[in-house]
Design a protein around this motif. Structure first.
Motif, short mmCIF file in Angstrom:
data_model
loop_
_atom_site.label_atom_id
_atom_site.label_comp_id
_atom_site.label_asym_id
_atom_site.label_seq_id
_atom_site.Cartn_x
_atom_site.Cartn_y
_atom_site.Cartn_z
N ASP A 1 6.07 -13.71 16.35
CA ASP A 1 5.20 -14.61 16.90
C ASP A 1 4.18 -13.90 17.82
O ASP A 1 3.84 -14.70 18.69
N THR A 2 3.57 -13.03 17.58
CA THR A 2 2.44 -12.24 18.03
C THR A 2 1.57 -11.91 17.04
O THR A 2 1.66 -11.89 15.88
N ILE A 3 0.32 -11.40 17.47
CA ILE A 3 -0.67 -10.84 16.45
C ILE A 3 -0.64 -9.43 16.54
O ILE A 3 -0.72 -8.73 17.66
N GLY A 4 -0.38 -8.73 15.41
CA GLY A 4 -0.14 -7.13 15.42
C GLY A 4 -1.15 -6.47 15.87
O GLY A 4 -2.56 -7.12 15.54
N GLU A 5 -1.19 -5.59 16.52
CA GLU A 5 -2.37 -4.77 16.85
C GLU A 5 -3.03 -4.03 15.58
O GLU A 5 -2.53 -3.99 14.78
N LEU A 6 -4.22 -3.99 15.89
CA LEU A 6 -5.24 -3.25 14.89
C LEU A 6 -5.09 -1.73 15.01
O LEU A 6 -5.45 -1.39 15.94
N THR A 7 -4.45 -1.19 13.99
CA THR A 7 -4.59 0.37 14.10
C THR A 7 -4.96 0.95 12.73
O THR A 7 -4.85 0.27 11.72
N PRO A 8 -5.28 2.27 12.82
CA PRO A 8 -5.77 3.02 11.46
C PRO A 8 -4.68 3.13 10.64
O PRO A 8 -3.66 3.05 11.10
N PRO A 9 -4.87 3.26 9.41
CA PRO A 9 -3.83 3.50 8.34
C PRO A 9 -3.16 4.70 8.64
O PRO A 9 -3.58 5.79 9.44
N ASN A 10 -1.91 4.70 8.10
CA ASN A 10 -1.24 6.05 8.23
C ASN A 10 -1.99 7.12 7.35
O ASN A 10 -2.83 6.96 6.51
N PRO A 11 -2.06 8.23 8.27
CA PRO A 11 -3.02 9.38 7.74
C PRO A 11 -2.54 9.90 6.35
O PRO A 11 -3.28 10.59 5.63
N VAL A 12 -1.34 9.68 6.16
CA VAL A 12 -1.01 10.12 4.48
C VAL A 12 -0.42 8.86 3.97
O VAL A 12 0.51 8.27 4.49
N PHE A 13 -0.94 8.87 2.87
CA PHE A 13 -0.54 7.71 2.07
C PHE A 13 0.82 7.80 1.17
O PHE A 13 0.97 8.83 0.62
N MET A 14 1.64 7.03 1.67
CA MET A 14 3.17 7.13 1.09
C MET A 14 3.21 6.25 0.06
O MET A 14 4.80 5.77 -0.32
N GLY A 15 2.28 5.37 -0.62
CA GLY A 15 2.66 4.40 -1.68
C GLY A 15 3.04 3.21 -1.15
O GLY A 15 2.98 2.76 0.13
N GLY A 16 3.40 2.20 -1.96
CA GLY A 16 4.00 0.92 -1.70
C GLY A 16 3.58 -0.14 -2.86
O GLY A 16 3.57 0.29 -4.09
N GLY A 17 3.07 -1.33 -2.47
CA GLY A 17 2.57 -2.18 -3.36
C GLY A 17 1.43 -2.30 -4.26
O GLY A 17 0.65 -1.59 -3.81
N SER A 18 1.00 -2.97 -4.94
CA SER A 18 -0.30 -3.30 -5.66
C SER A 18 -0.56 -4.57 -5.66
O SER A 18 0.19 -5.59 -5.43
N THR A 19 -1.92 -4.66 -5.96
CA THR A 19 -2.41 -6.04 -5.97
C THR A 19 -3.71 -6.32 -6.82
O THR A 19 -4.54 -5.24 -7.02
N ASP A 20 -3.85 -7.32 -7.66
CA ASP A 20 -4.92 -7.54 -8.54
C ASP A 20 -6.26 -7.86 -7.90
O ASP A 20 -7.35 -7.76 -8.17
N VAL A 21 -6.12 -8.16 -6.38
CA VAL A 21 -7.26 -8.33 -5.37
C VAL A 21 -8.06 -6.87 -5.58
O VAL A 21 -9.10 -7.02 -5.05
N ALA A 22 -7.31 -5.80 -5.63
CA ALA A 22 -7.87 -4.37 -5.48
C ALA A 22 -9.26 -4.27 -6.42
O ALA A 22 -10.14 -3.79 -5.99
N ASP A 23 -8.84 -4.74 -7.69
CA ASP A 23 -10.24 -4.62 -8.50
C ASP A 23 -11.53 -5.39 -7.81
O ASP A 23 -12.56 -5.04 -8.21
N ILE A 24 -11.14 -6.54 -7.11
CA ILE A 24 -12.04 -7.43 -6.61
C ILE A 24 -12.85 -6.60 -5.57
O ILE A 24 -14.27 -6.35 -5.47
N SER A 25 -11.96 -5.72 -5.03
CA SER A 25 -12.42 -4.87 -3.66
C SER A 25 -13.61 -3.88 -4.08
O SER A 25 -14.27 -3.43 -3.07
N TRP A 26 -13.36 -3.49 -5.18
CA TRP A 26 -14.32 -2.48 -5.71
C TRP A 26 -15.84 -2.97 -6.17
O TRP A 26 -16.70 -2.27 -6.47
N ASN A 27 -15.76 -4.38 -6.22
CA ASN A 27 -16.90 -5.16 -6.63
C ASN A 27 -17.60 -5.85 -5.38
O ASN A 27 -18.64 -6.26 -5.71
#
Length: 582
Positions: free
Chosen positions: A428-454
């Motif tokens: 019940d709070t708003i998470g702080e805005l922080t930079p992404p982890n400096p090492v990409f360790m994988g995770g989930g996928s989304t079909d929104v990703a293809d939109i994001s390149w366009n």
């Protein structure tokens, strides 16, 4: 699938702790970047990974990132939009509940897509079904004036198989139970919260349209009702057909366990199904039979051996045997095993996919069966949008977290106790805005990703599920249209609408978002990861749905009926007959 779920904890790296003393590149050099070295991040060798890289953690003398302030404007238009959501809260939560009750699977969201489309039609949108040839996909458009920006919203409404659960119940209690004496199971359920996802986005789009009308703001608002997100099919194919062309910005959200946004990336992914064909026969006389199931099991076993030496921490490899036979005394003549192959970029996915294909061929050779494979979906990793996330975060902070009732926290704690988790309730709070982890360790996928390149794209999460739980679970289905989900859907609608109106009323904010997009995509040519000649899978709609939506079957972009898969294999030879003993 929406695999993009817990944005606060890891999916977007949005609230992952930064590493102020080391830049992303330096950490990658030291640790091998989970198999992605700094050299591999260069635009020449892997432009998709290079564009997604971020050096924010190294900014400033002390390396501490501070989210900027003063980006969001408390405009009259924004007040109108937020007031509209409040005044129509019962309609909004009612739509969420209706779609939750439907619980329709990917590519078959007949009632759910209609419900969202009708909601937008009542808000003054023009609706067209059959986007990119998908019967349950639609595009809703509202235009006010001329010359304004085109803002897109992402809607989804598909459920997941096997995740049926009674609404608001704090222990596992499927709403639909399959009474099969040999294969009991559960019906579908909204274990990823897409009932709320599409509803909140539709409410935000409608609120922006109402504000634009009242304040005479030139804008085109487009809502994309997307099918089959859980199988990553709907948007990736639609992008390749130019469906999202002409947009200036695209806003996306997903149910989560936290309220947060960020500018991390996701994994690219290819979904592939392998079909093995053998020869059926009686299980009591198995000599000469060829078991397709044996081949699938061999493939599954051999692919597990890829993990130690061929699967980096940034990768994921998971599978399910989705057709393994019906009864033990009939040797399975056909078997299918499906894989999701994930990595940090499309190029890295392809390297891992080639190894999986080699395993399939080895399994077929060893089992004397025939194998073929087909790609059912493929998407890129998501392109980050820092300026966009900063604007969205400030709106989230100004509006505040979802208004969870005591009932919402009570249900959350019951679910946590049922799952063996600390009873912390809802986030019940708003998470702080922080930079992404400096090492990409994988995770989930989304079909929104293809939109994001366009199109410049931002994503965020609003807490719909209890702290510590996961998406794709019955516990999420319990919350999606109960007290936690109803609070989340209204909060998400407000966050999206407020951010969109800042883009409309403050052109400098939209310019900053578009300038970053232009800079990040320099030297990167997006090309669909789907194979040449790809035809998306589809189900034939019921006649009433075609009539209601004004569509004809089949659409022009698929072959119907699909080619039949029939084994023509022969029994295996055991060699010359043995001479009788004397």
């Amino acid at each position: 699938m929406c695999d993009l779920h817990d944005q606060h904890e890891h999916e977007h790296g949005s609230a992952a702790g930064g590493h102020p003393s080391l830049s992303r590149r330096r950490v990658m050099q030291l640790l091998g970047a989970a198999g992605v070295t700094a050299a591999a991040m260069t635009a020449e060798t892997d432009p998709a990974m290079a564009a997604a890289a971020d050096e924010t953690a190294a900014d400033g003398a002390d390396g501490a990132y501070k989210a900027p302030e003063g980006l969001a404007d408390d405009s009259p238009a924004k007040k109108t939009a937020l007031a509209w959501i409040g005044a129509n809260s019962t309609r909004v939560t009612g739509l969420n509940a209706e779609i939750w009750e439907n619980a329709e699977l990917s590519l078959r969201e007949w009632k759910s897509s209609l419900a969202q489309a009708e909601f937008l039609e009542r808000a003054g949108f023009r609706v067209e079904f059959g986007t990119a040839g998908f019967p349950t996909a639609f595009t809703a458009t509202y235009t006010q004036g001329s010359g304004g920006p085109a803002i897109g919203f992402s809607g989804e409404y598909d459920a997941l198989p096997g995740l049926s659960q009674k609404k608001g119940v704090g222990h596992h209690d499927p709403q639909e139970y399959v009474h099969d004496p040999f294969a009991p199971g559960y019906g579908p359920g909204h274990g990823c919260g897409h009932s709320a996802l599409g509803t909140a986005a539709a409410a935000a789009a409608a609120a922006v349209a109402q504000a634009a009308k009242k304040h005479q703001l030139p804008v085109t608002v487009k809502f994309f009702g997307s099918t089959a997100e859980e199988t990553l099919i709907g948007k990736t194919y639609a992008v390749s057909k130019g469906v999202y062309d002409g947009l200036d910005a695209f806003l996306d959200w997903h149910p989560s366990t936290a309220n947060a946004t960020g500018w991390g990336t996701t994994t690219a992914m290819t979904a592939v199904t392998f079909t093995f064909l053998g020869v059926a026969g009686h299980g009591g006389t198995p000599l000469g039979n060829k078991s397709a199931l044996d081949a699938a099991v061999m493939m599954a076993t051999m692919s597990e051996f890829l993990r130690e030496e061929n699967l980096a921490p940034s990768g994921r490899l998971h599978w399910v045997i989705n057709n393994g036979g019906d009864i033990p005394n009939v040797t399975p003549e056909i078997a299918e095993i499906s894989y999701y192959v994930r990595e940090g970029s499309p190029a890295r996915v392809q390297v891992l996919l080639d190894k999986v294909i080699a395993v399939a061929e080895a399994a077929a050779k060893a089992s004397q069966t025939k194998v073929s494979h087909r790609v059912t979906a493929a998407c890129w990793n998501q392109l980050p949008a820092k300026a966009f996330a900063e604007l969205l975060h400030e709106n989230m902070r100004q509006i505040g977290p979802p208004e969870f009732t005591d009932d919402a926290h009570k249900l959350a704690k019951e679910l946590q106790e049922s799952l063996g988790l600390p009873a912390k309730g809802m986030h019940d709070t708003i998470g702080e805005l922080t930079p992404p982890n400096p090492v990409f360790m994988g995770g989930g996928s989304t079909d929104v990703a293809d939109i994001s390149w366009n199109v410049p794209t931002v994503s965020m999460g609003a807490a719909l599920a209890p702290i510590g739980t996961k998406m794709h679970t019955w516990s999420t289905a319990a919350c999606a249209a109960a007290a936690p989900g109803q609070a989340a859907v209204l909060a998400a609608a407000r966050y999206l609408a407020a951010t969109a109106l800042d883009l409309v009323t403050r052109p400098e904010r939209l310019k900053a978002v578009k300038d970053e997009f232009t800079e990040r995509t320099k030297g990167v040519e997006w090309k669909t990861a789907l194979p040449a000649g790809y035809e998306p899978p589809m189900y034939e709609p019921p006649a009433w749905f075609l009539k209601k939506t004004g569509q004809k079957w089949p659409p022009e972009n698929i072959t119907w009926p699909p080619k039949r898969v029939v084994s023509q294999e022969k029994f295996a030879s055991l060699g010359p007959e043995l001479a009788p003993q004397k």
